[in-house]
Design a protein around this motif. Structure first.
Motif, PDB file in Angstrom:
ATOM      1  N   MET A 108       0.848  -1.194   0.000  1.00 24.34           N
ATOM      2  CA  MET A 108       0.000   0.000   0.000  1.00 24.34           C
ATOM      3  C   MET A 108       0.877   1.234   0.000  1.00 24.34           C
ATOM      4  SD  MET A 108      -2.994   0.998   2.706  1.00 24.34           S
ATOM      5  CE  MET A 108      -3.978   2.476   2.479  1.00 24.34           C
ATOM      6  N   PRO A 109       0.587   2.250  -0.842  1.00 17.79           N
ATOM      7  CA  PRO A 109       1.430   3.444  -0.892  1.00 17.79           C
ATOM      8  C   PRO A 109       1.510   4.141   0.456  1.00 17.79           C
ATOM      9  CG  PRO A 109      -0.060   3.358  -2.768  1.00 17.79           C
ATOM     10  CD  PRO A 109      -0.484   2.283  -1.833  1.00 17.79           C
ATOM     11  N   LEU A 110       2.678   4.584   0.808  1.00 11.09           N
ATOM     12  CA  LEU A 110       2.868   5.319   2.043  1.00 11.09           C
ATOM     13  C   LEU A 110       2.535   6.786   1.828  1.00 11.09           C
ATOM     14  CD1 LEU A 110       6.245   3.748   3.248  1.00 11.09           C
ATOM     15  CD2 LEU A 110       3.911   3.146   3.938  1.00 11.09           C
ATOM     16  N   PRO A 111       1.802   7.405   2.728  1.00  7.60           N
ATOM     17  CA  PRO A 111       1.465   8.819   2.561  1.00  7.60           C
ATOM     18  C   PRO A 111       2.682   9.700   2.731  1.00  7.60           C
ATOM     19  CG  PRO A 111       0.759   8.030   4.712  1.00  7.60           C
ATOM     20  CD  PRO A 111       1.244   6.826   3.964  1.00  7.60           C
ATOM     21  N   VAL A 112       2.702  10.792   1.974  1.00  7.48           N
ATOM     22  CA  VAL A 112       3.764  11.785   2.093  1.00  7.48           C
ATOM     23  C   VAL A 112       3.159  13.056   2.666  1.00  7.48           C
ATOM     24  CG1 VAL A 112       5.431  13.178   0.852  1.00  7.48           C
ATOM     25  CG2 VAL A 112       5.062  10.796   0.168  1.00  7.48           C
TER      26      VAL A 112
ATOM     27  N   VAL B  97       8.739  -5.893   1.148  1.00  7.09           N
ATOM     28  CA  VAL B  97       8.548  -7.325   0.926  1.00  7.09           C
ATOM     29  C   VAL B  97       7.994  -7.944   2.203  1.00  7.09           C
ATOM     30  CG1 VAL B  97       9.677  -9.501   0.362  1.00  7.09           C
ATOM     31  CG2 VAL B  97      10.444  -7.381  -0.717  1.00  7.09           C
ATOM     32  N   SER B  98       6.907  -8.688   2.070  1.00  8.57           N
ATOM     33  CA  SER B  98       6.278  -9.347   3.207  1.00  8.57           C
ATOM     34  C   SER B  98       6.243 -10.852   2.972  1.00  8.57           C
ATOM     35  CB  SER B  98       4.855  -8.817   3.416  1.00  8.57           C
ATOM     36  OG  SER B  98       4.055  -9.121   2.287  1.00  8.57           O
ATOM     37  N   ALA B  99       5.697 -11.570   3.958  1.00 12.91           N
ATOM     38  CA  ALA B  99       5.586 -13.027   3.817  1.00 12.91           C
ATOM     39  C   ALA B  99       4.680 -13.390   2.649  1.00 12.91           C
ATOM     40  CB  ALA B  99       5.055 -13.628   5.114  1.00 12.91           C
ATOM     41  N   SER B 100       3.605 -12.636   2.451  1.00 12.82           N
ATOM     42  CA  SER B 100       2.697 -12.926   1.335  1.00 12.82           C
ATOM     43  C   SER B 100       3.380 -12.711  -0.010  1.00 12.82           C
ATOM     44  CB  SER B 100       1.450 -12.040   1.440  1.00 12.82           C
ATOM     45  OG  SER B 100       1.795 -10.666   1.316  1.00 12.82           O
TER      46      SER B 100
ATOM     47  N   TRP C 103       6.505 -13.385  -0.705  1.00 14.59           N
ATOM     48  CA  TRP C 103       7.267 -14.604  -0.981  1.00 14.59           C
ATOM     49  C   TRP C 103       6.352 -15.770  -1.339  1.00 14.59           C
ATOM     50  CZ3 TRP C 103      12.120 -14.410  -2.104  1.00 14.59           C
ATOM     51  CH2 TRP C 103      12.931 -13.414  -1.549  1.00 14.59           C
ATOM     52  N   VAL C 104       5.190 -15.836  -0.703  1.00 13.03           N
ATOM     53  CA  VAL C 104       4.247 -16.919  -1.014  1.00 13.03           C
ATOM     54  C   VAL C 104       3.761 -16.798  -2.451  1.00 13.03           C
ATOM     55  CG1 VAL C 104       1.970 -17.861  -0.485  1.00 13.03           C
ATOM     56  CG2 VAL C 104       3.526 -17.268   1.371  1.00 13.03           C
ATOM     57  N   TRP C 105       3.343 -15.567  -2.849  1.00 11.62           N
ATOM     58  CA  TRP C 105       2.882 -15.353  -4.220  1.00 11.62           C
ATOM     59  C   TRP C 105       4.009 -15.589  -5.213  1.00 11.62           C
ATOM     60  CZ3 TRP C 105      -1.783 -15.302  -6.103  1.00 11.62           C
ATOM     61  CH2 TRP C 105      -2.852 -14.931  -5.299  1.00 11.62           C
ATOM     62  N   GLY C 106       5.197 -15.099  -4.900  1.00 12.97           N
ATOM     63  CA  GLY C 106       6.324 -15.272  -5.809  1.00 12.97           C
ATOM     64  C   GLY C 106       6.693 -16.733  -6.001  1.00 12.97           C
ATOM     65  N   THR C 107       6.692 -17.495  -4.900  1.00 19.70           N
ATOM     66  CA  THR C 107       6.996 -18.928  -5.001  1.00 19.70           C
ATOM     67  C   THR C 107       5.931 -19.659  -5.805  1.00 19.70           C
ATOM     68  OG1 THR C 107       8.126 -18.843  -2.862  1.00 19.70           O
ATOM     69  CG2 THR C 107       7.475 -21.007  -3.679  1.00 19.70           C
ATOM     70  N   SER C 108       4.674 -19.312  -5.579  1.00 15.31           N
ATOM     71  CA  SER C 108       3.578 -19.948  -6.321  1.00 15.31           C
ATOM     72  C   SER C 108       3.674 -19.652  -7.808  1.00 15.31           C
ATOM     73  CB  SER C 108       2.231 -19.481  -5.773  1.00 15.31           C
ATOM     74  OG  SER C 108       2.094 -19.772  -4.394  1.00 15.31           O
ATOM     75  N   GLU C 109       3.955 -18.399  -8.142  1.00 17.73           N
ATOM     76  CA  GLU C 109       4.096 -18.035  -9.551  1.00 17.73           C
ATOM     77  C   GLU C 109       5.272 -18.773 -10.192  1.00 17.73           C
ATOM     78  OE1 GLU C 109       4.571 -13.869  -9.204  1.00 17.73           O
ATOM     79  OE2 GLU C 109       2.410 -13.434  -9.112  1.00 17.73           O
ATOM     80  N   THR C 110       6.380 -18.895  -9.450  1.00 21.90           N
ATOM     81  CA  THR C 110       7.548 -19.595  -9.983  1.00 21.90           C
ATOM     82  C   THR C 110       7.227 -21.045 -10.294  1.00 21.90           C
ATOM     83  OG1 THR C 110       9.033 -18.149  -8.732  1.00 21.90           O
ATOM     84  CG2 THR C 110       9.935 -20.242  -9.512  1.00 21.90           C
TER      85      THR C 110
END
Length: 419
Positions: free
Chosen positions: A1-5, A364-367, A369-376
């Motif tokens: 989610m974008p961080l507010p400035v 980078v969060s745990a999700s 890595w989960v999505w990245g591993t699944s896509e791989t």
């Protein structure tokens, strides 16, 4: 989610015009395209000679092995030599304060003590080292000798590192883990594209008259195509996985593919890449099994006709599309995330367009890595399944043609087989 400035209240009183995100001068992209195509073409041609066309030609005999190696090596040497002035021209354009070309400053920047200078120096040096290693293979006697594999392997290693220097970090990173992963993704993207596009160019050169003797084509082409198909599917997997990471890093949602200049350029690149995939699937699931079937049936005349007309046309179309992807890529500036974010700020504030803040890099969060591993795993599974399926289709068609040939011979109906 974008961080507010946080913006001070005195800049929120008026709406401004949306920031401009131009494509950039056509000349800049043309210079970058020349540098990319020459360097990646060199790597791809050498890789084709080493892992696909060369081993297939050796099965056909010493004569076709030498002929294939010489033709691919000569093309690789020409592209490698052209890569040196192309890279220097890009440096000269960047070094010029007036938008022209300052070759003196570009030459002085090589190995000037900075990390950027070292990387630029390594790029132009290593591509010339690769040329020197591959150049002896342009002589038929050396191309048929035992040094062929060692020279090709050395040239490929030099070209691959030269290509990598264009994306190696030129400063000590704050986050070694993230920077190393980003560099790995870029290497997969660049090397995958180089082997695929350069390999297509090499296949087109070999399909032209004079490369393979007519008597050797039936033995050479089926294993050569099959070997390249395996390499190409690995390249597709590498490009897809690295492309998904770069998409995650630079784009927040599908809407930014149409609302930002970065997204629109990326969309064009994806469309071209998708068309290239469709042509590759046509080759993999129709043309390649047909070549195998014709060879299994002993029908050399249709095989020659197929290789002389349909195969070069399809490979030429794929090569043009691959070069088009390389031409579009330099137009990608910044990121869709920042362009959308800055457009929103400019629409609701009076912040100077040159001082608009940028979003921080995605966390980078745990999700993730989960999505990245699944896509791989999914991409790898699709590539392996596609390769196995196309092989099964080829064997099934070849078995059908062989059975039809045997039946025709037994009944005295001739030996012309339609596949």
């Amino acid at each position: 989610m974008p961080l507010p400035v946080q913006l001070s209240p005195d800049v929120l009183y008026a709406a401004g015009a949306a920031p401009s995100t131009p494509l950039g001068p056509f000349e800049d992209s043309a210079v970058a395209w020349a540098s990319w195509t020459t360097l990646m073409g060199f790597v791809g041609l050498v890789a084709l000679a080493l892992v696909a066309a060369g081993p297939a030609a050796r099965r056909a005999g010493a004569r076709p092995a030498a002929a294939v190696t010489v033709r691919l090596s000569r093309a690789a040497v020409l592209l490698g030599i052209a890569a040196f002035p192309a890279a220097l021209t890009g440096l000269a354009h960047d070094a010029s304060a007036s938008g022209g070309y300052d070759y003196g400053a570009a030459w002085d920047s090589l190995y000037d003590g900075t990390n950027g200078g070292r990387l630029s120096g390594l790029e132009v040096t290593l591509v010339l080292v690769g040329v020197v290693l591959v150049a002896p293979l342009t002589v038929r006697g050396i191309a048929a000798g035992a040094a062929r594999v060692r020279l090709l392997a050395g040239g490929l290693a030099a070209g691959a590192v030269a290509l990598g220097t264009t994306r190696f970090p030129d400063a000590v990173p704050d986050d070694w883990g993230r920077t190393s992963f980003e560099t790995l993704m870029w290497m997969l993207h660049l090397l995958g594209g180089a082997v695929w596009i350069g390999g297509l160019l090499g296949l087109l050169l070999l399909a032209l008259p004079g490369a393979i003797a007519p008597a050797d084509r039936g033995v050479f082409w089926p294993p050569a195509i099959r070997r390249f198909s395996a390499a190409a599917m690995g390249c597709v997997a590498a490009i897809a996985l690295s492309g998904l990471f770069l998409y995650w890093e630079h784009v927040d949602g599908l809407s930014q593919l149409t609302s930002t200049m970065y997204g629109r350029v990326l969309g064009v690149k994806i469309l071209i890449f998708g068309t290239l995939l469709l042509l590759g699937a046509f080759n993999q699931f129709w043309l390649h099994p047909r070549v195998d079937a014709l060879r299994a049936g002993g029908d050399r005349r249709p095989l020659h006709s197929l290789l002389a007309r349909k195969f070069p046309a399809v490979v030429a179309a794929e090569t043009v599309l691959g070069l088009s992807v390389l031409f579009v890529a330099p137009f990608l500036h910044g990121s869709a995330r920042n362009q959308a974010y800055q457009a929103g700020l400019a629409a609701h504030s009076a912040v100077d367009l040159d001082d608009l803040p940028k979003l921080p890099a995605k966390a980078v969060s745990a999700s993730t890595w989960v999505w990245g591993t699944s896509e791989t795993l999914l991409v790898i599974a699709l590539m392996v399944a596609g390769y196995l399926l196309s092989g099964r289709l080829a064997r099934r068609r070849a078995a059908g043609v062989a059975a039809s040939t045997a039946t025709a011979a037994a009944t005295g109906q001739g030996d012309l087989v339609e596949a």
